[in-house]
Design an enzyme around this catalytic site. Structure first.
Site, PDB file in Angstrom:
ATOM      1  CG  HIS A 180      -1.080  -8.477   0.175  1.00  0.00           C
ATOM      2  ND1 HIS A 180      -0.719  -7.165   0.277  1.00  0.00           N
ATOM      3  CD2 HIS A 180      -2.400  -8.472  -0.127  1.00  0.00           C
ATOM      4  CE1 HIS A 180      -1.779  -6.394   0.034  1.00  0.00           C
ATOM      5  NE2 HIS A 180      -2.803  -7.178  -0.216  1.00  0.00           N
ATOM      6  CE1 TYR A 232      -3.138  -2.932   0.367  1.00  0.00           C
ATOM      7  CE2 TYR A 232      -3.768  -2.116   2.527  1.00  0.00           C
ATOM      8  CZ  TYR A 232      -3.930  -3.021   1.502  1.00  0.00           C
ATOM      9  OH  TYR A 232      -4.887  -3.996   1.609  1.00  0.00           O
TER      10      TYR A 232
END
Length: 271
Positions: free
Chosen positions: A101, A43
């Protein structure tokens, strides 16, 4: 032993939020009463999230911080250093939950290798709990084979009324693994659904509150994000909303297998 009790049911997501925008969102969220914050290495906002938490005045012991290891850092010699870098950005000695992830592209790093490294990170005290994200049933089974189901706190997956992911959710439940729903509002698409709007109207609630309540009533954790303080505040009321069996069934009937995120090269073969 089940882990499901230890994941907060309601948290604040930070996906796609950058710079001052994410600082403001996290600060507003913490000010309003959010205590679980979800971020990820990819992110590019861990430092800003860390800054917002530090400046909020909320004690670290009252926070539940989740981050996710990016695919480039799955190898045994890279995972721990990458997590240590994340901890520095987040200004904490330990996160509460660390997730893988996405599956390793092309299985470049075997599941057994990165899960063992993740478990090592837990044993070293860098993270309280570990888990996975965007895993199908086969990958979860491989993760279980590597470290045991009791070590896997959650599988964080895209899950909303238009994509209810029942096979994955039911398998996780059978193993005592919690499901965390991301994109629960389907980028806002489900907020315009007539069924959702009618239920919201009958409860004098917002469509977002209805959808978040639906997911939590199914036992899933949710991590909605917003840049608007009013929406953050409104979403916080979702846990108090109780939907009837009929309303839950109406939302269940909206499932149409509509997947909104499936990046090429990262996504597994979905169940």
């Amino acid at each position: 032993m089940s882990n499901t009790h230890s994941i907060p049911a309601f948290g604040l997501g930070t996906f796609r939020l950058q710079g001052q925008v994410v600082i403001d969102s996290v600060k507003n969220g913490l000010d309003l009463g959010y205590r679980a914050i979800d971020t990820a290495q990819i992110y590019g906002n861990e430092a800003e999230v860390g800054q917002a938490m530090a400046e909020s005045g909320v004690a670290r012991k009252d926070l539940f911080i989740t981050t996710k290891i990016w695919v480039e850092n799955y190898a045994q010699d890279k995972l721990l250093p990458s997590l240590q870098a994340s901890l520095a950005k987040l200004r904490t000695e330990q996160v509460d939950l660390t997730l893988i992830h996405w599956p390793s592209p092309g299985n470049a790093v075997p599941v057994a290798e990165f899960m063992a490294a993740l478990l090592d990170a837990k044993r070293q005290g860098l993270t309280r709990q570990i888990g996975v994200s965007n895993f199908n049933i086969d990958l979860v089974q491989q993760a279980i084979a590597a470290v045991g189901a009791s070590e896997i706190a959650t599988n964080q997956i895209e899950l909303h009324p238009y994509l209810q992911n029942r096979k994955v959710a039911e398998f996780a439940r059978s193993q005592g693994i919690a499901i965390t729903s991301y994109m629960t509002l389907a980028y806002g698409k489900v907020l315009h659904d007539p069924v959702v709007q009618a239920i919201a109207h009958s409860h004098a609630a917002t469509p977002a509150q209805v959808v978040l309540a639906w997911a939590m009533q199914l036992g899933y954790a949710v991590i909605p994000s917003s840049t608007k303080r009013a929406n953050l505040q409104s979403n916080l009321l979702a846990p108090q909303l109780k939907l009837s069996d009929v309303e839950m069934a109406q939302i269940a009937a909206l499932d149409r297998g509509e997947r909104l995120t499936s990046p090429e090269g990262l996504a597994p073969i979905w169940d």
